[in-house]
Scaffold this motif. Structure first.
Motif, PDB file in Angstrom:
ATOM      1  N   ARG A  19       0.851  -1.186   0.000  1.00 37.16           N
ATOM      2  CA  ARG A  19       0.000   0.000   0.000  1.00 37.16           C
ATOM      3  C   ARG A  19       0.889   1.239   0.000  1.00 37.16           C
ATOM      4  NH1 ARG A  19      -5.327  -0.871   0.906  1.00 37.16           N
ATOM      5  NH2 ARG A  19      -5.927  -2.983   1.527  1.00 37.16           N
ATOM      6  N   ALA A  20       0.324   2.326  -0.483  1.00 45.53           N
ATOM      7  CA  ALA A  20       1.058   3.589  -0.553  1.00 45.53           C
ATOM      8  C   ALA A  20       0.133   4.729  -0.155  1.00 45.53           C
ATOM      9  CB  ALA A  20       1.608   3.819  -1.961  1.00 45.53           C
ATOM     10  N   GLY A  74      -3.475   4.469  -1.893  1.00 46.74           N
ATOM     11  CA  GLY A  74      -3.388   3.683  -3.115  1.00 46.74           C
ATOM     12  C   GLY A  74      -2.403   2.546  -2.941  1.00 46.74           C
ATOM     13  N   TYR A  75      -1.820   2.126  -4.062  1.00 44.75           N
ATOM     14  CA  TYR A  75      -0.876   1.016  -4.065  1.00 44.75           C
ATOM     15  C   TYR A  75       0.421   1.429  -4.756  1.00 44.75           C
ATOM     16  CZ  TYR A  75      -4.809  -1.937  -2.738  1.00 44.75           C
ATOM     17  OH  TYR A  75      -5.883  -2.487  -2.077  1.00 44.75           O
ATOM     18  N   ALA A  76       1.518   0.842  -4.325  1.00 45.06           N
ATOM     19  CA  ALA A  76       2.810   1.119  -4.953  1.00 45.06           C
ATOM     20  C   ALA A  76       2.806   0.611  -6.389  1.00 45.06           C
ATOM     21  CB  ALA A  76       3.930   0.455  -4.159  1.00 45.06           C
ATOM     22  N   SER A  77       3.294   1.437  -7.308  1.00 42.11           N
ATOM     23  CA  SER A  77       3.389   1.032  -8.711  1.00 42.11           C
ATOM     24  C   SER A  77       4.775   1.312  -9.270  1.00 42.11           C
ATOM     25  CB  SER A  77       2.330   1.744  -9.554  1.00 42.11           C
ATOM     26  OG  SER A  77       2.408   3.150  -9.389  1.00 42.11           O
ATOM     27  N   GLY A  78       5.727   1.521  -8.373  1.00 43.04           N
ATOM     28  CA  GLY A  78       7.113   1.733  -8.758  1.00 43.04           C
ATOM     29  C   GLY A  78       7.996   1.214  -7.642  1.00 43.04           C
ATOM     30  N   ALA A  79       9.042   1.949  -7.332  1.00 43.15           N
ATOM     31  CA  ALA A  79       9.918   1.552  -6.239  1.00 43.15           C
ATOM     32  C   ALA A  79       9.213   1.768  -4.898  1.00 43.15           C
ATOM     33  CB  ALA A  79      11.210   2.364  -6.285  1.00 43.15           C
ATOM     34  N   GLU A  80       9.594   0.964  -3.909  1.00 45.25           N
ATOM     35  CA  GLU A  80       9.076   1.169  -2.565  1.00 45.25           C
ATOM     36  C   GLU A  80       9.959   2.179  -1.838  1.00 45.25           C
ATOM     37  OE1 GLU A  80       8.023  -2.346  -0.331  1.00 45.25           O
ATOM     38  OE2 GLU A  80       8.017  -3.532  -2.182  1.00 45.25           O
ATOM     39  N   GLY A  81       9.384   2.820  -0.823  1.00 41.56           N
ATOM     40  CA  GLY A  81      10.124   3.821  -0.075  1.00 41.56           C
ATOM     41  C   GLY A  81       9.337   5.099   0.056  1.00 41.56           C
ATOM     42  N   LEU A 128      12.701  12.838 -11.867  1.00 38.75           N
ATOM     43  CA  LEU A 128      11.535  13.189 -11.057  1.00 38.75           C
ATOM     44  C   LEU A 128      11.574  12.461  -9.724  1.00 38.75           C
ATOM     45  CD1 LEU A 128       8.309  11.421 -12.417  1.00 38.75           C
ATOM     46  CD2 LEU A 128      10.624  10.533 -12.705  1.00 38.75           C
ATOM     47  N   ARG A 129      10.894  13.048  -8.706  1.00 39.63           N
ATOM     48  CA  ARG A 129      10.886  12.450  -7.377  1.00 39.63           C
ATOM     49  C   ARG A 129       9.876  11.309  -7.275  1.00 39.63           C
ATOM     50  NH1 ARG A 129      12.953  16.005  -3.338  1.00 39.63           N
ATOM     51  NH2 ARG A 129      15.068  16.488  -4.032  1.00 39.63           N
ATOM     52  N   GLY A 130       8.706  11.482  -7.907  1.00 37.61           N
ATOM     53  CA  GLY A 130       7.669  10.475  -7.789  1.00 37.61           C
ATOM     54  C   GLY A 130       6.641  10.615  -8.881  1.00 37.61           C
ATOM     55  N   LEU A 131       5.767   9.599  -9.013  1.00 33.81           N
ATOM     56  CA  LEU A 131       4.748   9.584 -10.057  1.00 33.81           C
ATOM     57  C   LEU A 131       3.422   9.158  -9.446  1.00 33.81           C
ATOM     58  CD1 LEU A 131       4.305   9.882 -13.180  1.00 33.81           C
ATOM     59  CD2 LEU A 131       4.584   7.392 -13.299  1.00 33.81           C
ATOM     60  N   VAL A 132       2.343   9.850  -9.861  1.00 36.17           N
ATOM     61  CA  VAL A 132       0.988   9.546  -9.394  1.00 36.17           C
ATOM     62  C   VAL A 132       0.116   9.244 -10.597  1.00 36.17           C
ATOM     63  CG1 VAL A 132      -1.002  10.382  -8.075  1.00 36.17           C
ATOM     64  CG2 VAL A 132       1.311  11.163  -7.482  1.00 36.17           C
ATOM     65  N   VAL A 133      -0.553   8.080 -10.589  1.00 33.27           N
ATOM     66  CA  VAL A 133      -1.442   7.716 -11.694  1.00 33.27           C
ATOM     67  C   VAL A 133      -2.736   7.129 -11.124  1.00 33.27           C
ATOM     68  CG1 VAL A 133       0.494   7.252 -13.234  1.00 33.27           C
ATOM     69  CG2 VAL A 133      -0.538   5.371 -11.969  1.00 33.27           C
ATOM     70  N   HIS A 134      -3.740   7.078 -11.976  1.00 31.76           N
ATOM     71  CA  HIS A 134      -5.000   6.457 -11.572  1.00 31.76           C
ATOM     72  C   HIS A 134      -4.938   4.936 -11.736  1.00 31.76           C
ATOM     73  CE1 HIS A 134      -9.220   5.814 -10.868  1.00 31.76           C
ATOM     74  NE2 HIS A 134      -9.388   5.298 -12.084  1.00 31.76           N
ATOM     75  N   ASP A 135      -4.542   4.491 -12.936  1.00 36.79           N
ATOM     76  CA  ASP A 135      -4.503   3.061 -13.226  1.00 36.79           C
ATOM     77  C   ASP A 135      -3.245   2.751 -14.014  1.00 36.79           C
ATOM     78  OD1 ASP A 135      -5.182   0.411 -13.578  1.00 36.79           O
ATOM     79  OD2 ASP A 135      -6.533   0.794 -15.257  1.00 36.79           O
ATOM     80  N   SER A 184       6.201   5.432  -6.847  1.00 38.26           N
ATOM     81  CA  SER A 184       4.987   5.732  -7.611  1.00 38.26           C
ATOM     82  C   SER A 184       3.773   5.167  -6.895  1.00 38.26           C
ATOM     83  CB  SER A 184       5.094   5.140  -9.023  1.00 38.26           C
ATOM     84  OG  SER A 184       3.916   5.354  -9.767  1.00 38.26           O
ATOM     85  N   ILE A 185       2.637   5.840  -7.075  1.00 34.47           N
ATOM     86  CA  ILE A 185       1.389   5.387  -6.457  1.00 34.47           C
ATOM     87  C   ILE A 185       0.295   5.350  -7.512  1.00 34.47           C
ATOM     88  CG2 ILE A 185       0.836   7.757  -5.728  1.00 34.47           C
ATOM     89  CD1 ILE A 185      -0.662   6.577  -3.341  1.00 34.47           C
ATOM     90  N   GLU A 186      -0.503   4.285  -7.483  1.00 36.78           N
ATOM     91  CA  GLU A 186      -1.682   4.206  -8.354  1.00 36.78           C
ATOM     92  C   GLU A 186      -2.927   4.001  -7.495  1.00 36.78           C
ATOM     93  OE1 GLU A 186      -2.867   0.899 -10.718  1.00 36.78           O
ATOM     94  OE2 GLU A 186      -1.335  -0.416  -9.857  1.00 36.78           O
ATOM     95  N   GLY A 187      -4.072   4.163  -8.142  1.00 32.61           N
ATOM     96  CA  GLY A 187      -5.335   4.055  -7.427  1.00 32.61           C
ATOM     97  C   GLY A 187      -5.816   5.383  -6.893  1.00 32.61           C
TER      98      GLY A 187
END
Length: 416
Positions: free
Chosen positions: A11-12, A24-31, A84-91, A116-119
């Motif tokens: 989870r993220a 949401g949920y992790a969709s890239g590296a954790e941390g 970039l530091r991070g990425l946010v997406v829906h799906d 990255s976080i999705e959802g």
């Protein structure tokens, strides 16, 4: 949606400076990743977006709902690594389908260490950024306590406290040969320059010598180029003192062309002011009018800062449709089809050439008494439309000594 089968993934949590949080949920590296959150409205080109060095220090929200469908391909990445530091997406798509695909976007993010976080409801997030402005934020797969993460975001450093250009600029000079016949030798200040921009210069016969952001003007003069290019780059332009000082020294000595951060460097060199826009321009669909031709370009942009045109000097009425009063909304000039001119103390007359039709902010200037011009957007279409690719030819014409170098119909430079 992928979220239906996401229970096995970490989870993220996304937290904003204004106190809002999105789970949401992790969709890239954790941390964890802390940075300034912005949104990009492009429908395609996510591989070029995530690899744009101008996003250093930022968490990018992609407004298009599903991301990653066609995978990633090395040839389309705009830099060797992701800044970039991070990425946010829906799906997020984990199983791309495209004949050019060399892997998935989530895999690229993980390899590059990008959290990255999705959802996330990216529509709601975008509205918050529009209302509150670009703000500090964090994505975490470690700290999932909303109160804790918001408090840590509010204690984090703002993007204006660091020179991100130094992080993405090369340490040494590099020469890139022209494609085809060599017409010009150009020195390019690499402040986070995208690969597509280098290619655009080379395609117009330029042999490009890429130099670090803090290269003194004396070194450029030693190289004796036909022109100097000032590139795009991340962060607060007020932090990039060495580049603005170089621009100040070189303007009037050699033909100069600047884009994005380069436009801001010219503004500071001329003694003008820079402002931070509420949420900036990030995307491939910004309408800009060329006041010299009356044509509208759909442009690709990525910046949070911009020039304050009135700060460059007082209007010259006889060159500004008879007007002597500045207007905050520069769409006034687009309605009149007038390109106003100010009198600058350092460089003489400076003309406003391009205006953003969404918010009336300045998008380009032309120095009338020294050979130089600049725009606030990216002409190389990586990603985005290619309406503005004519600007590379304009630079070539400037180096040839032509006075009408900017009077080009956008259709002349468009590639089909």
């Amino acid at each position: 949606m992928n979220l239906l089968v996401s229970e096995d993934r970490p989870r993220a949590l996304l937290a904003l400076e204004n106190g809002s949080t999105f789970a949401g949920y992790a969709s890239g590296a954790e941390g964890e990743a802390f940075g300034e959150v912005v949104f990009n409205t492009s429908m395609v080109g996510y591989d070029e977006i995530v690899s744009d060095p101008s996003y250093a220090g930022q968490i990018v929200t992609l407004t298009y709902p599903q991301v990653g469908n066609y995978g990633v391909c090395e040839r389309y990445l705009q830099a060797p690594g992701l800044a970039l530091r991070g990425l946010v997406v829906h799906d997020m798509c984990y199983t791309p389908s495209n004949w050019q695909s060399e892997g998935s976007l989530p895999d690229l993010l993980r390899r590059s260490g990008v959290v990255s976080i999705e959802g996330v409801d990216t529509r709601a997030l975008t509205l918050q950024i529009r209302e509150s402005g670009a703000m500090r934020a964090a994505i975490s797969t470690v700290d999932l306590d909303p109160e804790s993460l918001v408090a840590r975001v509010r204690a984090s450093e703002p993007i204006s406290s660091h020179n991100f250009v130094e992080d993405v600029s090369p340490a040494e000079e590099t020469v890139v040969p022209a494609k085809g016949e060599r017409r010009f030798g150009v020195v390019a200040y690499h402040c986070g320059m995208k690969r597509g921009i280098v290619e655009g210069l080379c395609e117009h016969g330029c042999e490009v010598t890429l130099v670090p952001w803090d290269t003194p003007a004396s070194r450029v003069l030693e190289l004796a180029p036909d022109g100097v290019f000032f590139s795009n780059g991340p962060g607060d332009p007020e932090q990039v003192v060495s580049t603005s000082e170089a621009a100040r020294a070189l303007l009037g000595k050699l033909p100069c062309f600047g884009i994005c951060l380069g436009n801001q460097m010219f503004t500071l060199a001329a003694g003008g002011s820079i402002e931070k826009l509420p949420y900036g321009h990030h995307g491939g669909n910004e309408p800009v009018m060329n006041l010299l031709t009356g044509k509208v370009e759909i442009t690709a942009q990525n910046h949070n800062y911009g020039m304050v045109f009135p700060s460059l000097g007082d209007l010259v009425p006889e060159l500004s449709g008879g007007e002597s009063t500045h207007h905050d909304d520069l769409r006034h000039w687009s309605r009149l089809h007038v390109a106003p001119v100010v009198r600058n103390e350092r460089y003489g007359r400076i003309r406003l050439t391009h205006v953003n039709l969404n918010d009336g902010t300045p998008e380009g200037i032309q120095f009338l008494d020294v050979p130089a011009f600049s725009v606030q957007y990216h002409p190389e279409s990586k990603p985005g439309p290619n309406d503005s690719s004519y600007l590379f030819e304009a630079f070539a014409r400037l180096m040839e000594g032509r006075d009408d170098y900017l009077d080009i119909d956008v259709r002349e430079g468009r590639r089909f």
